[in-house]
Scaffold this motif. Structure first.
Motif, PDB file in Angstrom:
ATOM      1  N   LYS A   3       5.414   8.232   0.154  1.00 21.22           N
ATOM      2  CA  LYS A   3       5.215   9.548  -0.268  1.00 21.22           C
ATOM      3  C   LYS A   3       4.897  11.103   0.391  1.00 21.22           C
ATOM      4  CE  LYS A   3       3.652   7.921  -4.625  1.00 21.22           C
ATOM      5  NZ  LYS A   3       2.853   7.576  -5.715  1.00 21.22           N
ATOM      6  N   SER A   4       5.532  12.091   0.258  1.00 19.53           N
ATOM      7  CA  SER A   4       4.879  13.522   0.230  1.00 19.53           C
ATOM      8  C   SER A   4       4.456  14.256  -0.454  1.00 19.53           C
ATOM      9  CB  SER A   4       6.489  13.769   1.426  1.00 19.53           C
ATOM     10  OG  SER A   4       7.295  13.569   2.270  1.00 19.53           O
ATOM     11  N   SER A   5       3.624  15.032  -0.322  1.00 19.84           N
ATOM     12  CA  SER A   5       2.608  15.607  -0.853  1.00 19.84           C
ATOM     13  C   SER A   5       2.990  17.273  -0.536  1.00 19.84           C
ATOM     14  CB  SER A   5       1.077  15.435  -0.665  1.00 19.84           C
ATOM     15  OG  SER A   5       0.552  15.298  -1.540  1.00 19.84           O
ATOM     16  N   TRP A   6       3.707  17.713  -1.401  1.00 17.17           N
ATOM     17  CA  TRP A   6       4.145  19.093  -1.243  1.00 17.17           C
ATOM     18  C   TRP A   6       2.822  20.026  -2.051  1.00 17.17           C
ATOM     19  CZ3 TRP A   6       7.853  22.313  -3.371  1.00 17.17           C
ATOM     20  CH2 TRP A   6       8.553  24.163  -2.602  1.00 17.17           C
ATOM     21  N   TYR A   7       1.677  20.580  -1.167  1.00 23.01           N
ATOM     22  CA  TYR A   7       0.560  21.508  -2.243  1.00 23.01           C
ATOM     23  C   TYR A   7      -0.115  20.082  -3.530  1.00 23.01           C
ATOM     24  CZ  TYR A   7      -1.005  25.558  -4.140  1.00 23.01           C
ATOM     25  OH  TYR A   7      -1.882  26.671  -4.595  1.00 23.01           O
ATOM     26  N   GLY A   8      -0.334  18.844  -2.461  1.00 18.26           N
ATOM     27  CA  GLY A   8      -0.645  18.312  -3.121  1.00 18.26           C
ATOM     28  C   GLY A   8       0.118  17.810  -4.846  1.00 18.26           C
ATOM     29  N   ASP A   9       0.482  18.625  -5.285  1.00 17.99           N
ATOM     30  CA  ASP A   9       1.213  17.841  -6.352  1.00 17.99           C
ATOM     31  C   ASP A   9       0.217  18.032  -7.180  1.00 17.99           C
ATOM     32  OD1 ASP A   9       3.451  16.680  -4.810  1.00 17.99           O
ATOM     33  OD2 ASP A   9       3.116  14.873  -5.211  1.00 17.99           O
ATOM     34  N   GLY A  57       0.971  -1.349  -0.237  1.00 18.62           N
ATOM     35  CA  GLY A  57      -0.106   0.104   0.241  1.00 18.62           C
ATOM     36  C   GLY A  57       0.836   1.037   0.203  1.00 18.62           C
ATOM     37  N   THR A  58       0.206   2.217  -0.375  1.00 13.11           N
ATOM     38  CA  THR A  58       0.828   3.863  -0.504  1.00 13.11           C
ATOM     39  C   THR A  58       0.557   4.308   1.023  1.00 13.11           C
ATOM     40  OG1 THR A  58       0.870   3.893  -3.197  1.00 13.11           O
ATOM     41  CG2 THR A  58       1.306   5.925  -1.735  1.00 13.11           C
ATOM     42  N   VAL A  59       1.335   4.935   2.030  1.00  5.99           N
ATOM     43  CA  VAL A  59       1.581   6.191   2.504  1.00  5.99           C
ATOM     44  C   VAL A  59       1.554   7.087   2.048  1.00  5.99           C
ATOM     45  CG1 VAL A  59       2.558   6.974   4.930  1.00  5.99           C
ATOM     46  CG2 VAL A  59       2.189   4.968   4.168  1.00  5.99           C
ATOM     47  N   VAL A  60       0.427   8.376   2.370  1.00  6.56           N
ATOM     48  CA  VAL A  60       0.692   9.771   1.983  1.00  6.56           C
ATOM     49  C   VAL A  60       1.082  11.262   2.808  1.00  6.56           C
ATOM     50  CG1 VAL A  60       0.233  12.391   0.259  1.00  6.56           C
ATOM     51  CG2 VAL A  60      -0.122   9.995  -0.695  1.00  6.56           C
ATOM     52  N   LEU A  61       2.350  11.468   2.980  1.00  2.00           N
ATOM     53  CA  LEU A  61       2.221  12.601   3.910  1.00  2.00           C
ATOM     54  C   LEU A  61       1.946  14.315   3.542  1.00  2.00           C
ATOM     55  CD1 LEU A  61       3.137  13.684   6.726  1.00  2.00           C
ATOM     56  CD2 LEU A  61       5.786  14.240   5.753  1.00  2.00           C
ATOM     57  N   VAL A  62       0.721  14.900   4.374  1.00  2.00           N
ATOM     58  CA  VAL A  62       0.587  15.738   3.610  1.00  2.00           C
ATOM     59  C   VAL A  62       0.865  16.898   4.811  1.00  2.00           C
ATOM     60  CG1 VAL A  62      -2.171  15.661   3.554  1.00  2.00           C
ATOM     61  CG2 VAL A  62      -1.510  17.386   2.218  1.00  2.00           C
ATOM     62  N   GLY A  63       0.163  16.055   6.078  1.00  2.00           N
ATOM     63  CA  GLY A  63       0.743  17.062   7.706  1.00  2.00           C
ATOM     64  C   GLY A  63       1.941  17.469   7.109  1.00  2.00           C
TER      65      GLY A  63
END
Length: 361
Positions: free
Chosen positions: A302-308, A273-279
């Motif tokens: 993954k990290s999400s900066w401004y929701g990519d 599965g996928t983990v997305v860090l947006v906090g």
């Protein structure tokens, strides 16, 4: 010629904000002056006030905004006076290695206006996220303006400028949520709530919202959560697994930005599965994970900066979905306030009493 308008500034670390007269210069090459119509009160503005971003005081706060282009500088072709726009803090350059490879949402050389707005005594202001929209007018790079349907509510449209786009993008762009997926979102502030809405919009079969506040969980259900977990009374990893056949969610979006909740996200996902860090974490935070678990569980962290996001692509699309009734941006607007109400809005935000306060001008 330069104009004098009202704006909300943070003069020193931790001090209450002040409503002051600020000076907005005429736009130079590649710049635009925008008459602000709405600006959301985002937690990032409070971070600026508290010195959590940097110490370049005084700050002109506000960044989650929509408005009307008033004037443009030399060479500006993407927008014109009279255009209704949502402001973004990542004007892409079109020239860096990410842009040349066709990935402008990762632009490594984003830019803002070159000129500075000032106080009347000449003191230069640092605009929050290069925008500074708790003001009647602001100066930005023209590439920070994305033209959208002028029939959209300014209060709702402006929220795409930061938190809502970050959350929706974390689900759709970074997490690649698809039809039939199971998703868990840990943290239901503005960004997490938008991740819930984005996951539902993308067709996820199971959307689990996790938070400490039952009020927020109720809103999450209205925005598309199929299940909710109050982590005060339930262990979130066990609860998420129980709701996904014992396996864990396909995508877990961490919208808090703390080591303990990131670990919950890591172990609440299914194998591969996928983990997305947006906090957004603070600089001192660290995380300790067994490398064997990182390897053995597979998948992606993954990290999400401004929701990519790519504003020129994503903002108009999401406004269209809002206009069609498929994305309820109005649900994010808890209250509308005036420009002199920002300090009180910070207090309500800290108390968890609002999803978004929005300044209307």
């Amino acid at each position: 010629m330069a104009q004098e308008v009202r704006g909300v500034i943070a003069r020193t670390k931790g001090a209450s904000v002040e409503l002051e007269t600020i000076v907005v210069p005429d736009p130079g090459p590649g710049e635009a002056v925008v008459k602000i119509r709405s600006c959301g009160v985002c937690h990032t503005d409070l971070h600026y006030r508290e010195g959590g971003i940097n110490d370049a005081f005084p700050f002109l706060l506000g960044h989650e905004a929509a408005g009307t282009v008033e004037s443009v500088g030399e060479g500006v072709t993407e927008v014109a006076p009279g255009d209704f726009v949502v402001l973004n803090w990542r004007a892409v350059c079109g020239r860096c290695r990410a842009c040349r490879r066709g990935r402008p949402w990762y632009c490594f050389d984003t830019h803002n206006a070159k000129q500075r707005m000032t106080l009347t005594d000449g003191t230069e202001l640092s605009p929050a996220l290069g925008i500074g929209a708790f003001a009647e007018k602001t100066l930005v790079a023209a590439g920070q303006c994305t033209k959208v349907d002028p029939a959209a509510s300014p209060a709702a449209a402006g929220l795409l400028g930061c938190g809502v786009m970050a959350g929706i993008g974390a689900a759709i762009n970074t997490g690649r949520v698809g039809r039939g997926d199971s998703v868990a979102v840990i943290g239901c502030g503005g960004v997490g709530m938008a991740a819930v809405a984005g996951s539902a919009l993308a067709g996820a079969a199971v959307v689990i919202a996790v938070d400490l506040d039952d009020r927020k969980l109720e809103i999450a259900r209205r925005l598309g959560a199929t299940h909710t977990v109050n982590s005060r009374s339930q262990e979130p990893v066990e609860a998420i697994r129980a709701l996904t056949g014992g396996h864990g969610a396909d995508i877990v979006i961490e919208a808090v930005g703390r080591p303990e909740t990131y670990k919950q996200a890591f172990y609440a996902r299914d194998l591969a599965g996928t983990v997305v860090l947006v906090g957004v974490p603070t600089p001192e935070m660290r995380i300790d994970l067994p490398l064997q678990d990182v390897f053995g569980r597979g998948g992606a962290l993954k990290s999400s900066w401004y929701g990519d996001c790519l504003p020129s692509r994503d903002f108009p699309m999401l406004i269209d979905l809002y206009q069609q009734g498929r994305l309820d941006l109005d649900a994010f607007v808890t209250e509308t306030i005036e420009l002199d109400g920002v300090e009180e809005a910070f207090a309500r935000m800290r108390g968890g009493d609002v999803l978004r306060s929005v300044v209307l001008l």
